[in-house]
Design an enzyme around this catalytic site. Structure first.
Site, PDB file in Angstrom:
ATOM      1  N   GLU A 214    -157.470 -31.779  15.092  1.00  0.00           N
ATOM      2  CA  GLU A 214    -156.113 -32.314  14.970  1.00  0.00           C
ATOM      3  C   GLU A 214    -156.015 -33.598  15.796  1.00  0.00           C
ATOM      4  O   GLU A 214    -156.377 -33.621  16.976  1.00  0.00           O
ATOM      5  CB  GLU A 214    -155.089 -31.273  15.462  1.00  0.00           C
ATOM      6  CG  GLU A 214    -153.660 -31.756  15.324  1.00  0.00           C
ATOM      7  CD  GLU A 214    -152.646 -30.632  15.108  1.00  0.00           C
ATOM      8  OE1 GLU A 214    -153.050 -29.471  14.898  1.00  0.00           O
ATOM      9  OE2 GLU A 214    -151.432 -30.941  15.136  1.00  0.00           O
ATOM     10  N   ARG A 215    -155.548 -34.648  15.152  1.00  0.00           N
ATOM     11  CA  ARG A 215    -155.444 -35.969  15.795  1.00  0.00           C
ATOM     12  C   ARG A 215    -156.797 -36.456  16.320  1.00  0.00           C
ATOM     13  O   ARG A 215    -156.862 -37.166  17.335  1.00  0.00           O
ATOM     14  CB  ARG A 215    -154.425 -35.961  16.942  1.00  0.00           C
ATOM     15  CG  ARG A 215    -153.097 -35.338  16.592  1.00  0.00           C
ATOM     16  CD  ARG A 215    -152.429 -35.991  15.416  1.00  0.00           C
ATOM     17  NE  ARG A 215    -151.225 -35.276  15.016  1.00  0.00           N
ATOM     18  CZ  ARG A 215    -150.532 -35.588  13.910  1.00  0.00           C
ATOM     19  NH1 ARG A 215    -150.918 -36.576  13.128  1.00  0.00           N
ATOM     20  NH2 ARG A 215    -149.455 -34.916  13.604  1.00  0.00           N
ATOM     21  N   ASN A 256    -152.536 -25.571  18.653  1.00  0.00           N
ATOM     22  CA  ASN A 256    -152.026 -24.901  17.455  1.00  0.00           C
ATOM     23  C   ASN A 256    -153.118 -23.892  17.104  1.00  0.00           C
ATOM     24  O   ASN A 256    -153.992 -24.144  16.293  1.00  0.00           O
ATOM     25  CB  ASN A 256    -151.813 -25.893  16.308  1.00  0.00           C
ATOM     26  CG  ASN A 256    -150.641 -26.827  16.588  1.00  0.00           C
ATOM     27  OD1 ASN A 256    -149.680 -26.444  17.256  1.00  0.00           O
ATOM     28  ND2 ASN A 256    -150.715 -28.048  16.094  1.00  0.00           N
ATOM     29  N   LYS A 333    -149.407 -23.030  23.681  1.00  0.00           N
ATOM     30  CA  LYS A 333    -148.291 -23.761  23.079  1.00  0.00           C
ATOM     31  C   LYS A 333    -147.419 -22.689  22.427  1.00  0.00           C
ATOM     32  O   LYS A 333    -147.842 -22.046  21.468  1.00  0.00           O
ATOM     33  CB  LYS A 333    -148.828 -24.733  22.038  1.00  0.00           C
ATOM     34  CG  LYS A 333    -147.758 -25.412  21.181  1.00  0.00           C
ATOM     35  CD  LYS A 333    -148.401 -26.457  20.267  1.00  0.00           C
ATOM     36  CE  LYS A 333    -147.383 -27.118  19.340  1.00  0.00           C
ATOM     37  NZ  LYS A 333    -147.991 -28.182  18.512  1.00  0.00           N
ATOM     38  N   GLU A 337    -143.026 -26.416  17.537  1.00  0.00           N
ATOM     39  CA  GLU A 337    -143.570 -26.831  16.242  1.00  0.00           C
ATOM     40  C   GLU A 337    -144.110 -25.643  15.443  1.00  0.00           C
ATOM     41  O   GLU A 337    -145.209 -25.688  14.890  1.00  0.00           O
ATOM     42  CB  GLU A 337    -144.660 -27.897  16.444  1.00  0.00           C
ATOM     43  CG  GLU A 337    -144.127 -29.130  17.155  1.00  0.00           C
ATOM     44  CD  GLU A 337    -145.115 -30.288  17.236  1.00  0.00           C
ATOM     45  OE1 GLU A 337    -146.326 -30.055  17.268  1.00  0.00           O
ATOM     46  OE2 GLU A 337    -144.636 -31.445  17.254  1.00  0.00           O
ATOM     47  N   ARG A 370    -147.612 -24.777  28.133  1.00  0.00           N
ATOM     48  CA  ARG A 370    -147.159 -26.136  27.829  1.00  0.00           C
ATOM     49  C   ARG A 370    -145.631 -26.245  27.758  1.00  0.00           C
ATOM     50  O   ARG A 370    -144.958 -25.360  27.225  1.00  0.00           O
ATOM     51  CB  ARG A 370    -147.764 -26.625  26.503  1.00  0.00           C
ATOM     52  CG  ARG A 370    -149.264 -26.805  26.588  1.00  0.00           C
ATOM     53  CD  ARG A 370    -149.853 -27.198  25.259  1.00  0.00           C
ATOM     54  NE  ARG A 370    -149.885 -28.619  25.014  1.00  0.00           N
ATOM     55  CZ  ARG A 370    -149.448 -29.203  23.903  1.00  0.00           C
ATOM     56  NH1 ARG A 370    -148.899 -28.483  22.935  1.00  0.00           N
ATOM     57  NH2 ARG A 370    -149.547 -30.500  23.732  1.00  0.00           N
ATOM     58  N   ARG A 382    -133.668 -34.996  21.643  1.00  0.00           N
ATOM     59  CA  ARG A 382    -134.956 -34.304  21.777  1.00  0.00           C
ATOM     60  C   ARG A 382    -135.569 -34.457  23.161  1.00  0.00           C
ATOM     61  O   ARG A 382    -136.200 -33.536  23.677  1.00  0.00           O
ATOM     62  CB  ARG A 382    -135.939 -34.816  20.702  1.00  0.00           C
ATOM     63  CG  ARG A 382    -137.339 -34.295  20.895  1.00  0.00           C
ATOM     64  CD  ARG A 382    -138.232 -34.569  19.703  1.00  0.00           C
ATOM     65  NE  ARG A 382    -139.641 -34.487  20.098  1.00  0.00           N
ATOM     66  CZ  ARG A 382    -140.665 -34.733  19.306  1.00  0.00           C
ATOM     67  NH1 ARG A 382    -140.448 -35.091  18.046  1.00  0.00           N
ATOM     68  NH2 ARG A 382    -141.896 -34.643  19.738  1.00  0.00           N
ATOM     69  N   ASP A 411    -143.318 -37.863  23.157  1.00  0.00           N
ATOM     70  CA  ASP A 411    -144.596 -37.412  22.601  1.00  0.00           C
ATOM     71  C   ASP A 411    -145.648 -38.513  22.590  1.00  0.00           C
ATOM     72  O   ASP A 411    -145.942 -39.066  21.535  1.00  0.00           O
ATOM     73  CB  ASP A 411    -144.371 -36.887  21.180  1.00  0.00           C
ATOM     74  CG  ASP A 411    -145.614 -36.228  20.603  1.00  0.00           C
ATOM     75  OD1 ASP A 411    -146.569 -36.002  21.366  1.00  0.00           O
ATOM     76  OD2 ASP A 411    -145.620 -35.930  19.399  1.00  0.00           O
ATOM     77  N   GLU A 439    -153.444 -40.997  19.215  1.00  0.00           N
ATOM     78  CA  GLU A 439    -152.601 -40.565  18.102  1.00  0.00           C
ATOM     79  C   GLU A 439    -151.572 -41.617  17.692  1.00  0.00           C
ATOM     80  O   GLU A 439    -151.427 -41.918  16.516  1.00  0.00           O
ATOM     81  CB  GLU A 439    -151.894 -39.257  18.474  1.00  0.00           C
ATOM     82  CG  GLU A 439    -150.928 -38.792  17.393  1.00  0.00           C
ATOM     83  CD  GLU A 439    -150.217 -37.489  17.733  1.00  0.00           C
ATOM     84  OE1 GLU A 439    -150.512 -36.880  18.773  1.00  0.00           O
ATOM     85  OE2 GLU A 439    -149.344 -37.087  16.938  1.00  0.00           O
ATOM     86  N   HIS A 567    -141.111 -44.062  18.743  1.00  0.00           N
ATOM     87  CA  HIS A 567    -141.220 -43.237  17.533  1.00  0.00           C
ATOM     88  C   HIS A 567    -140.940 -43.997  16.234  1.00  0.00           C
ATOM     89  O   HIS A 567    -140.398 -43.443  15.279  1.00  0.00           O
ATOM     90  CB  HIS A 567    -140.308 -42.003  17.620  1.00  0.00           C
ATOM     91  CG  HIS A 567    -140.865 -40.802  16.903  1.00  0.00           C
ATOM     92  ND1 HIS A 567    -140.850 -40.679  15.525  1.00  0.00           N
ATOM     93  CD2 HIS A 567    -141.468 -39.679  17.368  1.00  0.00           C
ATOM     94  CE1 HIS A 567    -141.412 -39.525  15.197  1.00  0.00           C
ATOM     95  NE2 HIS A 567    -141.800 -38.902  16.281  1.00  0.00           N
ATOM     96  N   TRP A 588    -138.078 -36.001  13.814  1.00  0.00           N
ATOM     97  CA  TRP A 588    -139.386 -36.495  13.368  1.00  0.00           C
ATOM     98  C   TRP A 588    -139.235 -37.853  12.679  1.00  0.00           C
ATOM     99  O   TRP A 588    -140.214 -38.420  12.214  1.00  0.00           O
ATOM    100  CB  TRP A 588    -140.043 -35.511  12.381  1.00  0.00           C
ATOM    101  CG  TRP A 588    -140.568 -34.268  13.028  1.00  0.00           C
ATOM    102  CD1 TRP A 588    -140.664 -34.026  14.367  1.00  0.00           C
ATOM    103  CD2 TRP A 588    -141.078 -33.101  12.364  1.00  0.00           C
ATOM    104  NE1 TRP A 588    -141.203 -32.773  14.575  1.00  0.00           N
ATOM    105  CE2 TRP A 588    -141.464 -32.182  13.369  1.00  0.00           C
ATOM    106  CE3 TRP A 588    -141.241 -32.741  11.013  1.00  0.00           C
ATOM    107  CZ2 TRP A 588    -142.004 -30.925  13.081  1.00  0.00           C
ATOM    108  CZ3 TRP A 588    -141.786 -31.493  10.733  1.00  0.00           C
ATOM    109  CH2 TRP A 588    -142.165 -30.591  11.756  1.00  0.00           C
TER     110      TRP A 588
HETATM  111  O1  GCW Z   1    -147.918 -35.183  19.149  1.00  0.00           O
HETATM  112  C1  GCW Z   1    -147.777 -33.980  18.497  1.00  0.00           C
HETATM  113  C2  GCW Z   1    -148.857 -34.005  17.486  1.00  0.00           C
HETATM  114  C3  GCW Z   1    -149.311 -32.645  17.051  1.00  0.00           C
HETATM  115  C4  GCW Z   1    -149.631 -31.838  18.306  1.00  0.00           C
HETATM  116  C5  GCW Z   1    -148.394 -31.735  19.155  1.00  0.00           C
HETATM  117  C6  GCW Z   1    -148.641 -30.998  20.446  1.00  0.00           C
HETATM  118  C7  GCW Z   1    -151.295 -30.160  18.598  1.00  0.00           C
HETATM  119  O2  GCW Z   1    -148.436 -34.762  16.397  1.00  0.00           O
HETATM  120  O3  GCW Z   1    -150.425 -32.824  16.244  1.00  0.00           O
HETATM  121  O4  GCW Z   1    -150.129 -30.564  17.980  1.00  0.00           O
HETATM  122  O5  GCW Z   1    -147.960 -33.011  19.502  1.00  0.00           O
HETATM  123  O6  GCW Z   1    -148.900 -31.662  21.431  1.00  0.00           O
HETATM  124  O7  GCW Z   1    -148.567 -29.787  20.469  1.00  0.00           O
END
Ligand code: GCW
Length: 718
Positions: A214-215, A256, A333, A337, A370, A382, A411, A439, A567, A588
């Site tokens: 992921e990323r 995740n 986590k 999300e 987290r 947010r 983020d 990212e 963002h 988002w």
């Molecule tokens: O920045 C966001 C990302 C997700 C990531 C999330 C997180 C792992 O877009 O991809 O998921 O943060 O940090 O949990």
């Protein structure tokens, strides 16, 4: 290791092996003559034949060009004596053999004792040589990861001693010494004493069990899950690179988290990785899926207050520790999300974290919980939500829980103010989470050196205990006296030959490790070391690359999200998308954050707006409540301002915006020009690879400038 050796020992080796396969004697003779020529050529111009694909990272150990310096080093290091426990001793010996051979251009023999002038001794406090030196007190103070590097007389012979209370410290000291040699440091009067600022210095891998990341922008997962427990030899080079920076832990799987990572099958795989990494001082951790008791455990609930759930986790922890006795713990986590968590059962984050903490406690493990949560029902803004959920829980966490918080409250944006949770939970250890993978900063396509961004964050004064209450002091525990301190970086590594996709992205891995060790190092110093080890020692080249790197983050901010915009993104988080009005979730979208309209632009977080400023201690809260005392680089983060608002420069806000975007595009183009001028100063292979990406960066920067200005012009009418 195989690949690493191939990568560094250069062109000669494969030719040597191919000789074995040639049957005809005549051909063999020709091949041997050819080989001799190659070897001779290599000896004369060692760097010219370097296989420069980036695999060796900052551990290239390119020959020291300056003959005087090389001779000084050769005299100082004529033989190596290593005295520590076998597994690490083997690594230290191998690294020294490789490093010294590369740097000094000569084999430095292993000695069993100090039998001549110029001994390099590496040892732990318990070793015969080091214990006889009487350095016990100092080594104890520096701890098992700290080390001393000093000159000494041993039995009347000149020696350099790398000593530590522990094996890991001796390993880190070895890499430190090699770094000093690689960067041409004087060694006549060495007196180095080092100890890390944070206890847990971890990479977080967002690696999925199917091998995707992921990323991730540098290929597939290094673990090769499907092949485990068979170990890819490349993992040794991964571990070496981390050990060279003093990193001491790695979370293998994505936050995740797939609950399968906690099944017996995957625990065995994780154990194999742990065995491979252990001699390098790296502990393994796992991300835990909070619903695992239901999804893989067959229970009807994952309620943290349910005794059967508690038992399930205790048993699971015991099972993991049986396979991995030094398992580090869990990263979680939860309720973020779409991830499961204690709130699914009307319990708090503390209830969830404490249950897991109790499960790993008997084994010495920790839980990193987290704080990246943003439940929309908590607050319309947010950026306020995590603070509102976590700060009231301060004092309720077990002593082996660490709350892990991203540097900013949104983020991983190109620029954010620090997360207000830092300093606001004095009774809870707070781990810093930084994102090494880019990212929101151009993936592995744009050259963006992140150290200046991280330093800006770490050096910010929170004022929570008066002036001087920097984030760095909160993170390293010195301000609020935390028992355990931790810093995590979301890794940018993958299966690409050069590990990080962009050759310069490796600088971010490097910088993260160096700052995790010592957050007071400067971005310049870190860049300087990295460049000398990675590219060249020629002062003009180092200077040129350093200038390029140090300006790159601000350039990126300029051509994407200047003046505190944030963002302006969507899709895959690569290109700016100010028009993004994601229908799935307001928070988002981009429009929710920039709020551009005919009157102006920006998010009002003052007391008249969302009130987010008051999550910060005074005087930051008061300063940021007023646009005139808000740093302009965060202006639109905290304020919605008219297009004609006057900036300090005298320009209107609109003019300022235009100027920033324009400047960013120019900076990107200038980076490309500067790199082109370095042709010939660095190896052709990597030069070309970087040049290609910089071309894209210049094009993107101009396109993104145009796109953002055209978009905002619809509102500004200018
Ligand atoms: O920045 C966001 C990302 C997700 C990531 C999330 C997180 C792992 O877009 O991809 O998921 O943060 O940090 O949990």
């Amino acid at each position: 290791m195989a690949q690493g050796v191939a990568g560094s020992s250069a062109g000669g080796a494969p030719a040597a092996f191919s000789v074995q396969n040639v049957a005809a004697g005549k051909m063999a003779a020709i091949a041997i003559r050819l080989l001799q020529t190659v070897v001779l050529a290599l000896a004369a111009f060692p760097s010219a034949a370097w296989a420069e694909d980036g695999y060796d990272l900052w551990l290239r150990y390119a020959p020291i060009e300056n003959a005087t310096q090389r001779d000084t080093y050769r005299r100082a290091i004529a033989g190596v004596v290593v005295q520590q426990s076998p597994a690490t001793a083997a690594i230290v010996s191998k690294e020294l053999a490789r490093g010294l051979k590369g740097l000094l251009g000569t084999e430095v023999p292993a000695w069993t004792s100090v039998n001549g002038d110029g001994a390099l001794v590496v040892g732990t406090a318990a070793s015969p040589i080091v214990s006889a030196l009487g350095w016990g007190m100092v080594l104890k103070e520096l701890g098992p990861e700290g080390f001393v590097i000093r000159g000494a007389q041993i039995g009347g012979r000149r020696a350099i001693v790398v000593a530590s209370a522990g094996d890991r410290g001796a390993l880190y000291g070895t890499f430190h010494l090699l770094r000093l040699l690689s960067t041409g440091a004087p060694i006549a009067r060495l007196d180095v004493r080092e100890t890390p600022r944070h206890q847990l210095r971890l990479l977080n891998h967002w690696d999925n069990l199917n091998g995707s990341i992921e990323r991730g922008y540098a290929g597939r997962s290094l673990w090769k899950w499907e092949e485990l427990p068979a170990i890819d030899p490349r993992l040794h080079d991964y571990a070496r690179a981390n050990a060279s920076l003093g990193l001491n832990g790695t979370v293998l799987n994505n936050v995740n988290a797939n609950a399968r990572s906690l099944t017996a099958e995957y625990i065995a795989k994780a154990a194999a990785v742990a065995n491979a990494l252990r001699p390098y001082g790296l502990k393994v951790y796992l991300s835990a899926n909070f619903a695992a008791p239901t999804s893989i455990g067959g229970l009807a609930t994952a309620d943290p207050l349910d005794p059967s759930v508690q038992k399930w986790w205790k048993d699971k922890a015991a099972e993991i520790y049986k396979a991995i006795p030094d398992f580090g713990g869990f990263l979680v986590k939860a309720n973020s999300e779409g991830q499961p968590g204690p709130q699914d059962y009307k319990r708090t984050h503390a209830d969830g974290a404490n249950m897991l903490a109790d499960a790993v406690k008997p084994h010495g493990g920790v839980v990193m919980w987290r704080a990246f949560v943003y439940d929309a029902s908590v607050d319309p803004d947010r950026t306020k939500r995590a603070y509102m959920e976590f700060v009231p829980l301060d004092g309720t966490f077990r002593d082996n829980v660490i709350v892990q918080t991203k540097n900013g409250p949104l983020d991983f944006m190109p620029r954010e103010p620090y997360h207000p949770v830092f300093g606001a939970m004095p009774k809870t250890p707070n781990a810093v989470e930084l994102q090494i993978t880019q990212e929101y900063l151009g993936h592995s396509t744009h050259l963006v050196y992140l150290a200046p961004m991280w330093k800006e964050f770490l050096d910010t004064d929170t004022f929570v205990k008066g002036p001087g209450s920097t984030v760095a002091k909160i993170a390293d525990g010195t301000l609020q006296g935390h028992r355990v301190t931790a810093i995590a970086g979301v890794a940018n590594t993958g299966s690409d030959q050069n590990w990080t996709g962009h050759h310069f992205a490796a600088a971010n891995w490097y910088a993260f490790g160096r700052l995790a060790w010592n957050s007071s190092l400067t971005s310049e110093a870190i860049a300087g070391e990295w460049i000398q080890q990675t590219w060249s020692r020629a002062p003009e080249t180092v200077q040129a690359i350093s200038t390029l790197m140090l300006g790159s983050r601000e350039a990126f901010v300029n051509y994407t999200m200047p003046l505190g915009l944030h963002h302006l993104i969507g899709g895959d988080h690569y290109a700016v998308m100010p028009e993004n009005d994601d229908k799935r979730r307001l928070d988002w979208s981009a429009t929710y954050y920039h709020r551009a309209d005919a009157k102006g632009v920006g998010f009002d977080r003052t007391r008249a707006g969302s009130g987010a400023v008051d999550q910060y201690a005074r005087p930051n809260a008061d300063r940021w409540n007023d646009p005139r005392t808000t740093p302009e680089n965060l202006l639109l983060w905290f304020h919605h301002l008219p297009w004609d608002y006057r900036l300090k420069s005298g320009q209107t806000l609109w003019q300022g915006l235009v100027a920033h975007y324009q400047k960013g595009a120019e900076q990107a183009a200038a980076m490309e020009t500067a790199w082109t001028a370095l042709k010939g100063a660095v190896d052709a292979e990597r030069h070309a690879a970087v040049a290609e990406r910089l071309r894209t960066q210049t094009t993107d920067a101009a396109a993104w400038r145009d796109k953002c200005l055209a978009y905002f012009a619809q509102f500004s009418g200018r």
